[in-house]
Design a protein around this motif. Sequence first.
Motif, mmCIF file in Angstrom:
data_model
loop_
_atom_site.group_PDB
_atom_site.id
_atom_site.type_symbol
_atom_site.label_atom_id
_atom_site.label_comp_id
_atom_site.label_asym_id
_atom_site.label_seq_id
_atom_site.Cartn_x
_atom_site.Cartn_y
_atom_site.Cartn_z
ATOM 1 N N SER A 184 -116.536 -25.391 35.179
ATOM 2 C CA SER A 184 -116.717 -24.456 34.065
ATOM 3 C C SER A 184 -117.577 -23.284 34.517
ATOM 4 O O SER A 184 -118.753 -23.474 34.840
ATOM 5 C CB SER A 184 -117.381 -25.159 32.874
ATOM 6 O OG SER A 184 -117.786 -24.196 31.913
ATOM 7 N N THR A 185 -116.990 -22.104 34.521
ATOM 8 C CA THR A 185 -117.775 -20.913 34.857
ATOM 9 C C THR A 185 -118.815 -20.664 33.772
ATOM 10 O O THR A 185 -119.901 -20.165 34.061
ATOM 11 C CB THR A 185 -116.871 -19.669 35.034
ATOM 12 O OG1 THR A 185 -116.089 -19.490 33.854
ATOM 13 C CG2 THR A 185 -115.959 -19.823 36.238
ATOM 14 N N ARG A 244 -122.718 -20.251 34.530
ATOM 15 C CA ARG A 244 -123.420 -19.040 34.083
ATOM 16 C C ARG A 244 -124.643 -19.406 33.231
ATOM 17 O O ARG A 244 -125.693 -18.791 33.328
ATOM 18 C CB ARG A 244 -122.464 -18.145 33.302
ATOM 19 C CG ARG A 244 -123.063 -16.802 32.900
ATOM 20 C CD ARG A 244 -122.089 -15.907 32.153
ATOM 21 N NE ARG A 244 -121.799 -16.432 30.822
ATOM 22 C CZ ARG A 244 -120.635 -16.963 30.445
ATOM 23 N NH1 ARG A 244 -119.621 -17.029 31.270
ATOM 24 N NH2 ARG A 244 -120.476 -17.416 29.213
ATOM 25 N N MET A 245 -124.486 -20.436 32.386
ATOM 26 C CA MET A 245 -125.564 -20.843 31.489
ATOM 27 C C MET A 245 -126.557 -21.806 32.140
ATOM 28 O O MET A 245 -127.603 -22.110 31.561
ATOM 29 C CB MET A 245 -124.973 -21.527 30.242
ATOM 30 C CG MET A 245 -124.139 -20.624 29.377
ATOM 31 S SD MET A 245 -123.300 -21.527 28.035
ATOM 32 C CE MET A 245 -124.644 -22.383 27.242
ATOM 33 N N GLY A 246 -126.204 -22.320 33.322
ATOM 34 C CA GLY A 246 -127.050 -23.320 33.970
ATOM 35 C C GLY A 246 -127.026 -24.651 33.253
ATOM 36 O O GLY A 246 -128.015 -25.383 33.223
ATOM 37 N N GLY A 271 -118.693 -30.365 27.865
ATOM 38 C CA GLY A 271 -119.816 -30.964 27.157
ATOM 39 C C GLY A 271 -120.104 -30.146 25.911
ATOM 40 O O GLY A 271 -119.603 -29.023 25.751
ATOM 41 N N PRO A 272 -120.911 -30.670 24.990
ATOM 42 C CA PRO A 272 -121.179 -29.971 23.730
ATOM 43 C C PRO A 272 -121.677 -28.533 23.892
ATOM 44 O O PRO A 272 -121.219 -27.632 23.188
ATOM 45 C CB PRO A 272 -122.223 -30.855 23.044
ATOM 46 C CG PRO A 272 -121.971 -32.227 23.605
ATOM 47 C CD PRO A 272 -121.548 -31.996 25.029
ATOM 48 N N ALA A 273 -122.607 -28.292 24.818
ATOM 49 C CA ALA A 273 -123.150 -26.930 24.989
ATOM 50 C C ALA A 273 -122.061 -25.975 25.484
ATOM 51 O O ALA A 273 -121.971 -24.835 25.013
ATOM 52 C CB ALA A 273 -124.328 -26.947 25.958
ATOM 53 N N VAL A 274 -121.248 -26.430 26.408
ATOM 54 C CA VAL A 274 -120.168 -25.587 26.934
ATOM 55 C C VAL A 274 -119.125 -25.334 25.846
ATOM 56 O O VAL A 274 -118.661 -24.207 25.665
ATOM 57 C CB VAL A 274 -119.518 -26.231 28.183
ATOM 58 C CG1 VAL A 274 -118.303 -25.445 28.637
ATOM 59 C CG2 VAL A 274 -120.537 -26.339 29.310
ATOM 60 N N ASN A 275 -118.790 -26.367 25.105
ATOM 61 C CA ASN A 275 -117.796 -26.213 24.038
ATOM 62 C C ASN A 275 -118.265 -25.195 22.991
ATOM 63 O O ASN A 275 -117.480 -24.349 22.553
ATOM 64 C CB ASN A 275 -117.498 -27.565 23.388
ATOM 65 C CG ASN A 275 -116.253 -27.527 22.541
ATOM 66 O OD1 ASN A 275 -115.169 -27.227 23.025
ATOM 67 N ND2 ASN A 275 -116.417 -27.804 21.257
ATOM 68 N N ALA A 297 -120.397 -22.750 23.515
ATOM 69 C CA ALA A 297 -120.460 -21.437 24.153
ATOM 70 C C ALA A 297 -119.086 -20.762 24.238
ATOM 71 O O ALA A 297 -118.994 -19.541 24.145
ATOM 72 C CB ALA A 297 -121.067 -21.554 25.552
ATOM 73 N N VAL A 298 -118.030 -21.554 24.410
ATOM 74 C CA VAL A 298 -116.686 -20.967 24.509
ATOM 75 C C VAL A 298 -116.002 -20.866 23.149
ATOM 76 O O VAL A 298 -114.857 -20.438 23.057
ATOM 77 C CB VAL A 298 -115.777 -21.731 25.513
ATOM 78 C CG1 VAL A 298 -116.385 -21.743 26.898
ATOM 79 C CG2 VAL A 298 -115.462 -23.146 25.037
ATOM 80 N N GLY A 299 -116.696 -21.279 22.097
ATOM 81 C CA GLY A 299 -116.116 -21.199 20.756
ATOM 82 C C GLY A 299 -115.109 -22.286 20.466
ATOM 83 O O GLY A 299 -114.238 -22.135 19.613
ATOM 84 N N GLY A 300 -115.222 -23.427 21.165
ATOM 85 C CA GLY A 300 -114.316 -24.549 20.938
ATOM 86 C C GLY A 300 -114.558 -25.219 19.594
ATOM 87 O O GLY A 300 -115.663 -25.170 19.054
#
Length: 152
Positions: free
Chosen positions: A15-16, A20-22, A61-65, A67-70
């Motif tokens: 996941s880019t 990007r978010m670390g 994961g929840p934070a990535v989801n 962040a991408v508006g999932g």
Amino acid sequence: MQLTPHFTLSELTRSTTAQRMGVDNTPTPKALEQLKRTAQMLEGVRSVLGVPVIVTSGYRGPAVNRAVGGATSSDHLQGQAADIVAPKYGRPYDVAKALVPHINALGIGQIIYEKSGSSEWVHVSTRMPDKPVNRVITIVVGKGAQLGIQDV
């Protein structure tokens, strides 16, 4: 970790946005088991298409989801979905149309042809949706969903 002959854990969790978010995008043990099933389904997809399949989004994961508006109920959160393209086969629309006749044999619970601006991809999930009518749909971001695979 090699999940199947053609799919690795790394490509199903890359996941880019997470980079990007670390943010750590390591799947839970339960999601890892689901990712193995998703990778097996993708092997079938690759076999039907006869060309390599590129995973553009797998586990989130929840934070990535977020962040991408999932969606909060996204199958990506559980390791049950992958967004794919297969440029050597054709447009994602062509990929989706080719997969629909094989949906049951491939273990695809849901297939969505998705489009956002000039980007398009195919979402495939091992989870069966609650409403059978939502099994094969087209979604254009900002315009909503349509039944079946539509060339929009």
